[in-house]
Scaffold this active site. Structure first.
Site, PDB file in Angstrom:
ATOM      1  N   GLU A 199       0.847  -1.201   0.000  1.00 56.46           N
ATOM      2  CA  GLU A 199       0.000   0.000   0.000  1.00 56.46           C
ATOM      3  C   GLU A 199       0.879   1.246   0.000  1.00 56.46           C
ATOM      4  O   GLU A 199       2.088   1.168   0.262  1.00 56.46           O
ATOM      5  CB  GLU A 199      -0.942  -0.003   1.219  1.00 56.46           C
ATOM      6  CG  GLU A 199      -2.017  -1.079   1.126  1.00 56.46           C
ATOM      7  CD  GLU A 199      -3.064  -1.017   2.232  1.00 56.46           C
ATOM      8  OE1 GLU A 199      -2.853  -0.325   3.236  1.00 56.46           O
ATOM      9  OE2 GLU A 199      -4.115  -1.664   2.053  1.00 56.46           O
ATOM     10  N   HIS A 248      -9.354   9.790   2.372  1.00 55.76           N
ATOM     11  CA  HIS A 248      -8.940   8.645   1.556  1.00 55.76           C
ATOM     12  C   HIS A 248      -9.087   9.041   0.096  1.00 55.76           C
ATOM     13  O   HIS A 248     -10.137   9.547  -0.308  1.00 55.76           O
ATOM     14  CB  HIS A 248      -9.789   7.412   1.869  1.00 55.76           C
ATOM     15  CG  HIS A 248      -9.155   6.153   1.357  1.00 55.76           C
ATOM     16  ND1 HIS A 248      -9.107   5.851   0.023  1.00 55.76           N
ATOM     17  CD2 HIS A 248      -8.504   5.152   1.989  1.00 55.76           C
ATOM     18  CE1 HIS A 248      -8.463   4.703  -0.131  1.00 55.76           C
ATOM     19  NE2 HIS A 248      -8.082   4.263   1.048  1.00 55.76           N
ATOM     20  N   HIS A 255     -11.914  10.199   6.014  1.00 58.51           N
ATOM     21  CA  HIS A 255     -11.694   8.779   6.256  1.00 58.51           C
ATOM     22  C   HIS A 255     -11.272   8.447   7.683  1.00 58.51           C
ATOM     23  O   HIS A 255     -11.786   7.508   8.284  1.00 58.51           O
ATOM     24  CB  HIS A 255     -10.615   8.308   5.286  1.00 58.51           C
ATOM     25  CG  HIS A 255     -10.305   6.845   5.358  1.00 58.51           C
ATOM     26  ND1 HIS A 255     -11.266   5.879   5.177  1.00 58.51           N
ATOM     27  CD2 HIS A 255      -9.135   6.180   5.579  1.00 58.51           C
ATOM     28  CE1 HIS A 255     -10.710   4.677   5.287  1.00 58.51           C
ATOM     29  NE2 HIS A 255      -9.423   4.836   5.543  1.00 58.51           N
ATOM     30  N   ARG A 301      -1.441   9.349   8.541  1.00 54.06           N
ATOM     31  CA  ARG A 301      -1.410   7.932   8.912  1.00 54.06           C
ATOM     32  C   ARG A 301      -0.941   7.082   7.743  1.00 54.06           C
ATOM     33  O   ARG A 301      -1.462   7.180   6.638  1.00 54.06           O
ATOM     34  CB  ARG A 301      -2.805   7.477   9.318  1.00 54.06           C
ATOM     35  CG  ARG A 301      -2.905   6.000   9.609  1.00 54.06           C
ATOM     36  CD  ARG A 301      -4.307   5.641  10.013  1.00 54.06           C
ATOM     37  NE  ARG A 301      -5.220   5.709   8.908  1.00 54.06           N
ATOM     38  CZ  ARG A 301      -5.781   4.641   8.323  1.00 54.06           C
ATOM     39  NH1 ARG A 301      -5.494   3.433   8.736  1.00 54.06           N
ATOM     40  NH2 ARG A 301      -6.629   4.795   7.340  1.00 54.06           N
ATOM     41  N   ARG A 315      -1.101   8.925   1.193  1.00 52.83           N
ATOM     42  CA  ARG A 315      -2.495   9.313   0.933  1.00 52.83           C
ATOM     43  C   ARG A 315      -2.702  10.808   0.761  1.00 52.83           C
ATOM     44  O   ARG A 315      -3.499  11.232  -0.074  1.00 52.83           O
ATOM     45  CB  ARG A 315      -3.369   8.848   2.102  1.00 52.83           C
ATOM     46  CG  ARG A 315      -3.626   7.397   2.031  1.00 52.83           C
ATOM     47  CD  ARG A 315      -4.535   6.944   3.126  1.00 52.83           C
ATOM     48  NE  ARG A 315      -4.674   5.508   2.972  1.00 52.83           N
ATOM     49  CZ  ARG A 315      -5.260   4.722   3.841  1.00 52.83           C
ATOM     50  NH1 ARG A 315      -5.772   5.228   4.940  1.00 52.83           N
ATOM     51  NH2 ARG A 315      -5.354   3.435   3.619  1.00 52.83           N
TER      52      ARG A 315
HETATM   53  C1  FAD Z   1     -13.997   1.809   4.966  1.00 55.31           C
HETATM   54  C2  FAD Z   1     -12.797   1.774   5.867  1.00 55.31           C
HETATM   55  C3  FAD Z   1     -11.742   0.925   5.604  1.00 55.31           C
HETATM   56  C4  FAD Z   1     -10.643   0.875   6.449  1.00 55.31           C
HETATM   57  N1  FAD Z   1      -9.623   0.005   6.175  1.00 55.31           N
HETATM   58  C5  FAD Z   1      -8.585  -0.074   7.041  1.00 55.31           C
HETATM   59  C6  FAD Z   1      -7.552  -1.026   6.829  1.00 55.31           C
HETATM   60  O1  FAD Z   1      -7.591  -1.802   5.886  1.00 55.31           O
HETATM   61  N2  FAD Z   1      -6.516  -1.064   7.713  1.00 55.31           N
HETATM   62  C7  FAD Z   1      -6.438  -0.221   8.794  1.00 55.31           C
HETATM   63  O2  FAD Z   1      -5.475  -0.304   9.559  1.00 55.31           O
HETATM   64  N3  FAD Z   1      -7.419   0.673   9.017  1.00 55.31           N
HETATM   65  C8  FAD Z   1      -8.490   0.757   8.188  1.00 55.31           C
HETATM   66  N4  FAD Z   1      -9.479   1.663   8.427  1.00 55.31           N
HETATM   67  C9  FAD Z   1      -9.467   2.387   9.706  1.00 55.31           C
HETATM   68  C10 FAD Z   1      -9.868   1.422  10.817  1.00 55.31           C
HETATM   69  O3  FAD Z   1     -10.834   0.526  10.349  1.00 55.31           O
HETATM   70  C11 FAD Z   1     -10.433   2.152  12.035  1.00 55.31           C
HETATM   71  O4  FAD Z   1      -9.583   3.189  12.402  1.00 55.31           O
HETATM   72  C12 FAD Z   1     -10.573   1.188  13.201  1.00 55.31           C
HETATM   73  O5  FAD Z   1     -11.313   0.071  12.823  1.00 55.31           O
HETATM   74  C13 FAD Z   1     -11.236   1.887  14.375  1.00 55.31           C
HETATM   75  O6  FAD Z   1     -11.460   0.936  15.377  1.00 55.31           O
HETATM   76  P1  FAD Z   1     -12.029   1.412  16.768  1.00 55.31           P
HETATM   77  O7  FAD Z   1     -12.210   0.203  17.606  1.00 55.31           O
HETATM   78  O8  FAD Z   1     -11.235   2.518  17.290  1.00 55.31           O
HETATM   79  O9  FAD Z   1     -13.461   2.060  16.395  1.00 55.31           O
HETATM   80  P2  FAD Z   1     -14.719   1.410  15.692  1.00 55.31           P
HETATM   81  O10 FAD Z   1     -14.411   0.139  15.034  1.00 55.31           O
HETATM   82  O11 FAD Z   1     -15.355   2.477  14.879  1.00 55.31           O
HETATM   83  O12 FAD Z   1     -15.676   1.119  16.927  1.00 55.31           O
HETATM   84  C14 FAD Z   1     -16.273   2.181  17.631  1.00 55.31           C
HETATM   85  C15 FAD Z   1     -17.361   1.613  18.507  1.00 55.31           C
HETATM   86  O13 FAD Z   1     -17.834   2.605  19.403  1.00 55.31           O
HETATM   87  C16 FAD Z   1     -19.249   2.584  19.433  1.00 55.31           C
HETATM   88  N5  FAD Z   1     -19.728   3.914  19.844  1.00 55.31           N
HETATM   89  C17 FAD Z   1     -19.472   5.108  19.257  1.00 55.31           C
HETATM   90  N6  FAD Z   1     -20.110   6.089  19.947  1.00 55.31           N
HETATM   91  C18 FAD Z   1     -20.771   5.493  20.978  1.00 55.31           C
HETATM   92  C19 FAD Z   1     -21.610   5.972  22.028  1.00 55.31           C
HETATM   93  N7  FAD Z   1     -21.946   7.260  22.153  1.00 55.31           N
HETATM   94  N8  FAD Z   1     -22.101   5.059  22.899  1.00 55.31           N
HETATM   95  C20 FAD Z   1     -21.805   3.737  22.797  1.00 55.31           C
HETATM   96  N9  FAD Z   1     -21.032   3.226  21.822  1.00 55.31           N
HETATM   97  C21 FAD Z   1     -20.514   4.106  20.921  1.00 55.31           C
HETATM   98  C22 FAD Z   1     -19.631   2.193  18.020  1.00 55.31           C
HETATM   99  O14 FAD Z   1     -20.959   1.739  17.960  1.00 55.31           O
HETATM  100  C23 FAD Z   1     -18.578   1.124  17.753  1.00 55.31           C
HETATM  101  O15 FAD Z   1     -18.968  -0.100  18.321  1.00 55.31           O
HETATM  102  C24 FAD Z   1     -10.582   1.726   7.581  1.00 55.31           C
HETATM  103  C25 FAD Z   1     -11.633   2.600   7.837  1.00 55.31           C
HETATM  104  C26 FAD Z   1     -12.736   2.628   6.992  1.00 55.31           C
HETATM  105  C27 FAD Z   1     -13.848   3.585   7.281  1.00 55.31           C
END
Ligand code: FAD
Length: 552
Positions: free
Chosen positions: A131, A247, A354, A389, A293
Site C-alpha cells: 500500500e 482517503h 476517512h 497515517r 495518501r
Molecule cells: C472503509 C474503511 C476501511 C478501512 N480500512 C482499514 C484497513 O484496511 N486497515 C487499517 O489499519 N485501518 C483501516 N481503516 C481504519 C480502521 O478501520 C479504524 O480506524 C478502526 O477500525 C477503528 O477501530 P475502533 O475500535 O477505534 O473504532 P470502531 O471500530 O469504529 O468502533 C467504535 C465503537 O464505538 C461505538 N460507539 C461510538 N459512539 C458510541 C456511544 N456514544 N455510545 C456507545 N457506543 C458508541 C460504536 O458503535 C462502535 O462499536 C478503515 C476505515 C474505513 C472507514
C-alpha cells in the site's frame, strides 16, 4: 457558542435517585477492534461491561478492507516499517511509540491467528499486499478485502463466549461521570431501559472516529465523534484534531454512499486516470499511485479542479482476467451493483473524509490526562500517525493499545476493588427559552460546510467563517437538553467540528494531511502538537512539543 460549550459539562439531565444503577470493574465504550481487544484483555482478571450504541458489529472496524501492516517477509523488517511510518508522519510522529508499535506487530498477528483469524495465505506463509507509503509489501489481509469483517467475526465470538464479559448493545453512552476529577462511570440511554448510570473503576473509551462530521465519508453512521466530545466535556485533552485524513479513492456514483476502494487496489498496480484518460500521478510524485495518501488526495483534488470534473478514475483493465474479482471480491461486487465491470470499465473515484488522526491524548499505556479514563483505537491520539497515517497502521494501533488499555484497566480494578455505591452526581439544566432549530437540517448543513471549508484544503478566511457558522448554530443547539441519540450526536458533531476548525485555524502551516492554501509551506516553528481543552470561557488551545507521548 464557545462559552455555552465551555460551560456544558453534561448533555443530559439525570438524578441518581431516579435511575437504575449498574456496577462493574471495567467499562468499555465501543465494540470495534479497540474496545473488544481491551475487553478481552481485562476480562481475564476482572468483570467487564461493553456498552455499544448499535449492534455489536456496527463498528468502523467491520468495514476495514486493506489489512494490517506488519513486517513479515525476509526482505522486510520492523525498522523499515518504522522508517516508513516516521516519513509519512511529517515530523509529528513519536519515534519511540512508532518503533515500539511496529516491533510488537508480529506477536499480535500471531495471537490473532491462534484465536482463529483466517488471514490469506500464500504458499506456506501469509499473503502480503503493498500500500501507499510502504517501502515493502507488508499488509496482511483476510478473505481478500474483508479483513475487518473477519477480525470482528473472531473478536465478537470470543467476547460473547467470555464468562466475565457482558455486552449491552443499542446502549448510547451520553457522558462520562466524574467525581473529584476522576472518571467514575457513564450515563447512558437505551430505548427500552431509558437512562441508566454505570459505575466502574476504569472506563476505556474506544468509540472510534468522527468521519460523519463530513458530508462525504467512508465512515459508517456510528462515527459521530461521541467519545471525543464526552472526554472533552469531562476535561480531557484532545490533540491534533486538525489532522483529518482523506482517503483518495472512494467510489463516486452520484447519490450512492461513498464506499471505499482500498489502497491495496493501487498496490496491486491500478492506475489513476483523469477525465482525459491520462495517468497523472507520476507528475505529482515519483512514487506515482503509491505516494502517501495526502499526496494522492491533493493530486486528485487538483486534477478535479483543473478539469472541473466531479471525480477521476481507477483503471484495473490491465489486470489479468479474473484477478481483480478474486483479490477484491467485495469491491468487485460493489462495482457490479452499479453496473460497472472493473475488467472493462473505469471506476469513478474521489477523496472523502476517512480517518481521525487526532483524538484523546494518551500515554503509551492508553492513559488519558483524566484519572479513571483510558482510550484506545481511533478515538485516541497515541503519536503513532503524526501528521499523516500510513495505510493499515490503524488496526495495528487499535490491537496494541486495546490490549494495553485492557491490561492497565484490569490492574487498577484488582488494586482498587469494585465500588458498589454510586456517587451523588446529578445534573439539571433549566429549559432554554431560545428557538429550537431542526436538528436534521443543522446536521446536514454542518456536514456540508465541513466538506467545503475544512477538508483537503483550508484557509484562514474559510476557517473563520466555519467557526462563526458553527457558533451560531451552537447557540441554539448546545443550550438545550434533548432526549434522543440523534440529537446528542448532532450536539457532539457540532462540538467536534468546532474543535477541528479551531485546531486547523491555529496551525498556520501545511503539514501532512493539513493543507493551508494561505500557508503552503511546512514551518519548523509548528513542529508541535495542538491541544484543546474545555475551559469556562470555551475552548482553550495550546501547543505542546513533540517528544514524550502525552503524559497524565
Ligand atoms: C472503509 C474503511 C476501511 C478501512 N480500512 C482499514 C484497513 O484496511 N486497515 C487499517 O489499519 N485501518 C483501516 N481503516 C481504519 C480502521 O478501520 C479504524 O480506524 C478502526 O477500525 C477503528 O477501530 P475502533 O475500535 O477505534 O473504532 P470502531 O471500530 O469504529 O468502533 C467504535 C465503537 O464505538 C461505538 N460507539 C461510538 N459512539 C458510541 C456511544 N456514544 N455510545 C456507545 N457506543 C458508541 C460504536 O458503535 C462502535 O462499536 C478503515 C476505515 C474505513 C472507514
Amino acid at each position: 457558542m464557545r462559552k455555552t460549550l465551555g460551560q456544558r459539562r453534561y448533555l443530559t439531565n439525570f438524578e441518581p435517585h431516579r435511575l437504575p444503577h449498574l456496577f462493574t470493574d471495567v467499562l468499555v465504550l465501543g465494540s470495534g477492534l479497540g474496545g473488544l481487544r481491551a475487553a478481552l484483555e481485562a476480562a481475564d482478571r476482572c468483570d467487564v461491561l461493553v456498552v455499544t450504541k448499535d449492534a455489536i458489529d456496527q463498528a468502523t472496524t467491520s468495514y476495514a478492507q486493506g489489512g494490517i501492516a506488519v513486517a513479515t517477509s525476509p526482505e522486510d523488517n520492523p525498522d523499515s516499517h518504522a522508517e516508513d511510518t516516521l516519513n509519512v508522519a511529517c515530523g509529528l510522529g513519536h519515534e519511540a511509540v512508532i518503533r515500539d508499535v511496529v516491533h510488537q506487530a508480529p506477536q499480535h498477528i500471531r495471537q490473532l491467528r491462534e484465536w482463529g483469524v483466517e488471514f490469506d495465505q500464500h504458499g506456506d506463509g501469509l499473503a502480503i499486499g503493498r500500500e501507499g507509503g510502504h517501502s515493502h509489501a507488508r499488509i496482511v489481509h483476510a478473505h481478500g478485502d474483508a479483513t475487518g469483517r473477519e477480525l470482528m467475526r473472531v473478536l465478537v465470538e470470543r467476547a460473547r463466549r467470555h464468562p466475565r464479559i457482558r455486552i449491552f448493545e443499542g446502549c448510547f453512552a451520553i457522558d462520562l461521570l466524574s467525581h473529584d476529577g476522576q472518571v467514575v462511570g457513564i450515563v447512558t440511554f437505551h430505548p427500552k431501559y431509558g437512562h441508566q448510570m454505570f459505575w466502574a473503576t476504569t472506563v476505556v473509551l474506544a468509540t472510534g472516529g468522527l468521519g460523519r462530521t463530513y458530508r462525504e465519508t467512508t465512515n459508517p453512521p456510528i462515527a459521530t465523534g461521541d467519545g471525543l466530545t464526552m472526554a472533552f466535556r469531562a476535561g480531557a485533552t484532545l490533540r491534533d484534531l486538525e489532522m483529518v485524513q482523506f482517503h483518495p479513492t472512494t467510489l463516486y456514483v452520484a447519490g450512492a454512499a461513498r464506499a471505499l476502494i482500498t489502497e491495496a487496489v493501487r498496490g496491486e498496480g491500478a492506475y489513476l486516470l483523469n477525465r482525459a484518460g491520462e495517468r497523472f500521478m507520476p507528475q505529482y510524485d515519483p512514487q506515482g499511485e503509491l505516494a502517501p495518501r495526502d499526496v494522492v488526495s491533493r493530486a486528485i483534488s487538483a486534477e478535479m479542479k483543473r478539469e472541473r470534473a466531479p471525480c477521476v478514475y481507477l483503471d484495473v483493465r490491465h489486470f489479468p482476467a479474473g484477478h481483480f474479482a478474486e483479490r477484491f471480491p467485495t469491491i468487485d461486487r460493489l462495482c457490479r451493483d452499479f453496473d460497472l465491470d472493473p475488467q472493462h470499465d473505469l471506476i469513478p473515484v474521489r477523496p472523502t473524509a476517512h480517518y481521525s488522526i487526532g483524538g484523546v491524548r494518551v500515554d503509551t499505556q492508553g492513559q488519558t490526562d483524566l484519572p479513571g479514563l483510558l482510550a484506545c483505537g481511533e478515538a485516541a491520539c497515541t503519536g503513532l500517525h503524526g501528521a499523516n497515517r500510513l495505510a493499515s497502521n490503524s488496526l495495528l494501533e487499535g490491537l496494541i493499545y486495546g490490549q494495553r488499555a485492557g491490561q492497565l484497566a484490569a490492574e487498577r480494578a484488582e488494586a482498587n476493588g469494585r465500588r458498589d455505591r454510586p456517587h451523588a452526581i446529578s445534573h439539571l439544566l433549566p429549559q432554554s427559552p431560545r428557538t429550537e432549530l431542526d436538528l436534521n437540517d443543522v446536521a446536514h448543513s454542518l456536514q456540508s460546510v465541513m466538506s467545503r471549508n475544512v477538508a483537503i484544503e483550508r484557509s484562514a478566511d474559510r476557517l473563520r467563517e466555519t467557526i462563526e457558522i458553527i457558533e451560531f448554530w451552537g447557540r441554539y443547539v448546545m443550550d438545550k437538553v434533548f432526549d434522543e441519540p440523534s440529537a446528542w450526536e448532532t450536539q457532539n458533531m457540532l462540538t467536534i467540528a468546532l474543535c477541528i476548525a479551531m485546531a486547523a485555524a491555529t496551525r498556520c502551516e501545511s503539514r501532512g494531511v493539513h493543507c493551508r492554501t494561505d500557508f503552503p509551506q511546512t514551518d519548523p516553528q509548528w513542529q508541535c502538537h495542538i491541544d484543546l481543552r474545555r475551559s469556562d470561557d470555551g475552548v482553550q488551545t495550546s501547543t505542546a512539543p513533540i517528544g514524550e507521548p502525552g503524559q497524565a
